[in-house]
Write a protein that holds these residues in place. Structure first.
Motif, mmCIF file in Angstrom:
data_model
loop_
_atom_site.group_PDB
_atom_site.id
_atom_site.type_symbol
_atom_site.label_atom_id
_atom_site.label_comp_id
_atom_site.label_asym_id
_atom_site.label_seq_id
_atom_site.Cartn_x
_atom_site.Cartn_y
_atom_site.Cartn_z
ATOM 1 N N PRO A 157 -51.811 45.480 115.084
ATOM 2 C CA PRO A 157 -52.479 46.622 115.703
ATOM 3 C C PRO A 157 -52.624 46.405 117.207
ATOM 4 O O PRO A 157 -52.963 45.303 117.656
ATOM 5 C CB PRO A 157 -53.841 46.659 115.007
ATOM 6 N N VAL A 158 -52.352 47.448 117.988
ATOM 7 C CA VAL A 158 -52.392 47.309 119.439
ATOM 8 C C VAL A 158 -52.992 48.572 120.050
ATOM 9 O O VAL A 158 -52.795 49.678 119.543
ATOM 10 C CB VAL A 158 -50.975 47.041 120.008
ATOM 11 N N ARG A 159 -53.738 48.369 121.122
ATOM 12 C CA ARG A 159 -54.257 49.505 121.872
ATOM 13 C C ARG A 159 -54.299 49.137 123.349
ATOM 14 O O ARG A 159 -54.291 47.953 123.723
ATOM 15 C CB ARG A 159 -55.660 49.903 121.394
ATOM 16 N N ASP A 213 -52.937 53.776 121.221
ATOM 17 C CA ASP A 213 -53.858 53.467 120.132
ATOM 18 C C ASP A 213 -53.086 53.460 118.816
ATOM 19 O O ASP A 213 -52.839 54.502 118.209
ATOM 20 C CB ASP A 213 -54.996 54.486 120.077
ATOM 21 N N LEU A 214 -52.666 52.277 118.388
ATOM 22 C CA LEU A 214 -51.967 52.103 117.118
ATOM 23 C C LEU A 214 -52.776 51.109 116.290
ATOM 24 O O LEU A 214 -52.518 49.897 116.313
ATOM 25 C CB LEU A 214 -50.543 51.600 117.360
ATOM 26 N N PRO A 215 -53.775 51.581 115.549
ATOM 27 C CA PRO A 215 -54.704 50.684 114.848
ATOM 28 C C PRO A 215 -54.132 50.055 113.585
ATOM 29 O O PRO A 215 -54.774 49.195 112.987
ATOM 30 C CB PRO A 215 -55.880 51.604 114.502
ATOM 31 N N GLN A 216 -52.924 50.482 113.183
ATOM 32 C CA GLN A 216 -52.303 49.912 111.991
ATOM 33 C C GLN A 216 -51.008 49.211 112.369
ATOM 34 O O GLN A 216 -50.261 49.686 113.229
ATOM 35 C CB GLN A 216 -52.003 51.016 110.962
ATOM 36 N N ALA A 217 -50.734 48.080 111.732
ATOM 37 C CA ALA A 217 -49.478 47.369 111.936
ATOM 38 C C ALA A 217 -48.406 47.927 111.015
ATOM 39 O O ALA A 217 -48.708 48.629 110.043
ATOM 40 C CB ALA A 217 -49.671 45.876 111.680
ATOM 41 N N GLY A 218 -47.141 47.624 111.342
ATOM 42 C CA GLY A 218 -46.035 48.003 110.474
ATOM 43 C C GLY A 218 -45.158 49.084 111.064
ATOM 44 O O GLY A 218 -45.342 49.516 112.209
ATOM 45 N N VAL A 219 -44.189 49.525 110.276
ATOM 46 C CA VAL A 219 -43.253 50.563 110.698
ATOM 47 C C VAL A 219 -43.962 51.911 110.681
ATOM 48 O O VAL A 219 -44.615 52.267 109.699
ATOM 49 C CB VAL A 219 -42.022 50.593 109.762
ATOM 50 N N GLN A 220 -43.854 52.652 111.777
ATOM 51 C CA GLN A 220 -44.509 53.949 111.865
ATOM 52 C C GLN A 220 -43.756 54.863 112.815
ATOM 53 O O GLN A 220 -42.977 54.401 113.653
ATOM 54 C CB GLN A 220 -45.961 53.809 112.300
ATOM 55 N N VAL A 264 -57.629 41.160 116.349
ATOM 56 C CA VAL A 264 -57.617 39.807 115.791
ATOM 57 C C VAL A 264 -58.946 39.573 115.072
ATOM 58 O O VAL A 264 -60.015 39.591 115.694
ATOM 59 C CB VAL A 264 -57.405 38.748 116.894
ATOM 60 N N ASP A 265 -58.872 39.370 113.761
ATOM 61 C CA ASP A 265 -60.075 39.142 112.956
ATOM 62 C C ASP A 265 -61.124 40.226 113.189
ATOM 63 O O ASP A 265 -62.327 39.953 113.309
ATOM 64 C CB ASP A 265 -60.669 37.765 113.266
ATOM 65 N N GLY A 266 -60.649 41.464 113.279
ATOM 66 C CA GLY A 266 -61.554 42.588 113.418
ATOM 67 C C GLY A 266 -62.058 42.832 114.824
ATOM 68 O O GLY A 266 -62.888 43.727 115.028
ATOM 69 N N VAL A 267 -61.569 42.077 115.804
ATOM 70 C CA VAL A 267 -62.033 42.211 117.186
ATOM 71 C C VAL A 267 -60.835 42.535 118.089
ATOM 72 O O VAL A 267 -59.805 41.846 118.033
ATOM 73 C CB VAL A 267 -62.718 40.912 117.667
ATOM 74 N N TRP A 268 -60.984 43.567 118.924
ATOM 75 C CA TRP A 268 -59.933 43.882 119.888
ATOM 76 C C TRP A 268 -59.952 42.832 120.989
ATOM 77 O O TRP A 268 -60.943 42.680 121.700
ATOM 78 C CB TRP A 268 -60.123 45.271 120.471
ATOM 79 N N THR A 269 -58.835 42.103 121.130
ATOM 80 C CA THR A 269 -58.760 40.948 122.026
ATOM 81 C C THR A 269 -57.669 41.167 123.075
ATOM 82 O O THR A 269 -56.520 41.464 122.722
ATOM 83 C CB THR A 269 -58.436 39.675 121.222
ATOM 84 N N PRO A 270 -58.003 41.030 124.375
ATOM 85 C CA PRO A 270 -56.984 41.195 125.420
ATOM 86 C C PRO A 270 -55.836 40.205 125.238
ATOM 87 O O PRO A 270 -56.045 39.047 124.880
ATOM 88 C CB PRO A 270 -57.747 40.933 126.716
ATOM 89 N N VAL A 271 -54.632 40.675 125.493
ATOM 90 C CA VAL A 271 -53.437 39.832 125.412
ATOM 91 C C VAL A 271 -53.234 39.152 126.766
ATOM 92 O O VAL A 271 -53.354 39.801 127.808
ATOM 93 C CB VAL A 271 -52.207 40.690 125.055
ATOM 94 N N PRO A 272 -52.934 37.850 126.790
ATOM 95 C CA PRO A 272 -52.678 37.181 128.068
ATOM 96 C C PRO A 272 -51.574 37.878 128.848
ATOM 97 O O PRO A 272 -50.616 38.401 128.266
ATOM 98 C CB PRO A 272 -52.252 35.764 127.647
ATOM 99 N N MET A 273 -51.705 37.893 130.170
ATOM 100 C CA MET A 273 -50.750 38.559 131.034
ATOM 101 C C MET A 273 -49.348 37.998 130.827
ATOM 102 O O MET A 273 -49.142 36.792 130.806
ATOM 103 C CB MET A 273 -51.165 38.390 132.502
ATOM 104 N N ASP A 274 -48.388 38.890 130.638
ATOM 105 C CA ASP A 274 -46.989 38.525 130.451
ATOM 106 C C ASP A 274 -46.157 39.322 131.450
ATOM 107 O O ASP A 274 -46.004 40.523 131.306
ATOM 108 C CB ASP A 274 -46.563 38.848 129.019
ATOM 109 N N PRO A 275 -45.598 38.672 132.495
ATOM 110 C CA PRO A 275 -44.862 39.406 133.526
ATOM 111 C C PRO A 275 -43.702 40.229 132.971
ATOM 112 O O PRO A 275 -43.331 41.237 133.542
ATOM 113 C CB PRO A 275 -44.366 38.299 134.466
ATOM 114 N N GLU A 276 -43.117 39.802 131.845
ATOM 115 C CA GLU A 276 -41.982 40.527 131.287
ATOM 116 C C GLU A 276 -42.393 41.416 130.112
ATOM 117 O O GLU A 276 -41.544 42.013 129.446
ATOM 118 C CB GLU A 276 -40.915 39.537 130.821
#
Length: 325
Positions: free
Chosen positions: A183-185, A192-199, A219-231
């Motif tokens: 899940p990613v937002r 806002d894509l709260p479900q994982a998988g093909v959609q 992650v474990d029910g908590v929205w967690t920022p993703v570390p910065m990735d230049p690419e």
């Protein structure tokens, strides 16, 4: 150099299983769609060609030493995708003018095609003063072309596409099927894509995937920022591109959909006065699958800046590009 805060600062990486190359995502998408339509639309080609807008810039193309294209993805807030929430983009008052969000350079010669992705935050010269490449478009396409010349890139042809145009092409193709591993937002991008998988996603969501700078994973029910990735944004654009090309290829066997895709695509593109639909078809037929990111020294901050290095000029020269003469 003093610049306003950039609301798109930072480049996080939305979750996905396989990275795909190229920050060129939505500009390449429009071109790939166009070449398919030229093959299938037949008598409608002339009608579609009349829908491609032109910008008032004369590039005096010289293809004797190869053909160099500058492809620009624009991020103006003046024309948002239909139904988009301005809060996800900022209003024209919040983010005035138009910036060059994606800059891709394609150099075609008899020996083959080289594709360079130029960092939007690379420092270039505009009227003798250093500025970020992304801001040069606020003074028009000629300013961007001239700024690229300051780092050794000459342009024979120019193609641009904006937010709304990209989303319209996706919707005309019937939306995209994407595989979201987690899940990613990203509230700042309207993602806002709260479900994982093909959609299946629409144009606005596909654009949000491409625009995402500060994604969060669940992650474990908590929205967690993703570390910065230049690419990270490059990979997201590649993922969306692959899905859209698949969707467009599927539309070829559906004449009603091919027509709508053609209408949306040609309405999305803006080109210089010397570029024809035949030129675009030749470009779209080239192999654009391998994209080389021009090296720079990225200084990440509230307003990120990519400083040119010896490797910057070396990569441009090695690709056979020059702005001499």
């Amino acid at each position: 150099m003093t610049e306003p805060h950039d609301p798109d600062a930072g480049q996080g990486c939305p979750g996905r299983r396989r990275p795909f190359p190229g920050r060129q995502g939505w500009t390449r998408v429009a071109l790939a769609v166009l070449v398919l339509l030229l093959v299938t639309a037949g008598a409608d080609v002339a009608l579609l060609a009349g829908r491609v807008d032109e910008v008032a810039v004369d590039l005096a193309a010289d293809d004797s030493d190869g053909r160099t294209w500058v492809l620009v993805g624009l991020d103006s807030r003046d024309r948002l995708p239909a139904g988009a929430d301005p809060a996800d983009f900022g209003t024209p008052d919040d983010v005035p003018g138009t910036r060059a969000d994606v800059v891709l350079v394609v150099h075609q010669t008899d020996a083959g095609t080289r594709v360079l992705s130029v960092p939007r935050d690379l420092l270039v010269l505009q009227d003798g003063r250093p500025t970020r490449l992304t801001l040069t478009w606020r003074d028009g396409p000629r300013a961007t072309v001239d700024a690229l010349c300051s780092i050794g890139i000459d342009a024979d042809h120019l193609v641009a596409v904006d937010f709304a145009g990209f989303a319209e092409v996706v919707d005309a193709a019937g939306g995209l099927t994407v595989d979201v591993p987690v899940p990613v937002r990203d509230p700042g991008a309207g993602l806002d894509l709260p479900q994982a998988g093909v959609q299946h996603v629409d144009g606005r969501t596909a654009l949000a995937l491409v625009r995402s700078r500060h994604p969060q994973h669940l992650v474990d029910g908590v929205w967690t920022p993703v570390p910065m990735d230049p690419e990270g944004r490059a990979s997201a654009a590649g993922t969306v591109l692959r899905a859209l090309v698949d969707a467009v290829r599927g539309s070829v066997v559906r004449p009603w959909r091919s027509q709508s895709v053609g209408w949306a695509t040609t309405g999305a593109l803006t080109v210089d006065a010397g570029t024809s639909v035949a030129d675009l078809a030749a470009l779209a037929g080239a192999d654009l699958s391998t994209v080389e990111v021009v090296p720079s020294d990225l200084r990440d901050s509230a307003v990120p800046v990519a400083l040119p290095t010896a490797g910057t000029r070396a990569a441009i020269e090695e690709a056979g590009l020059s702005c001499d003469g």
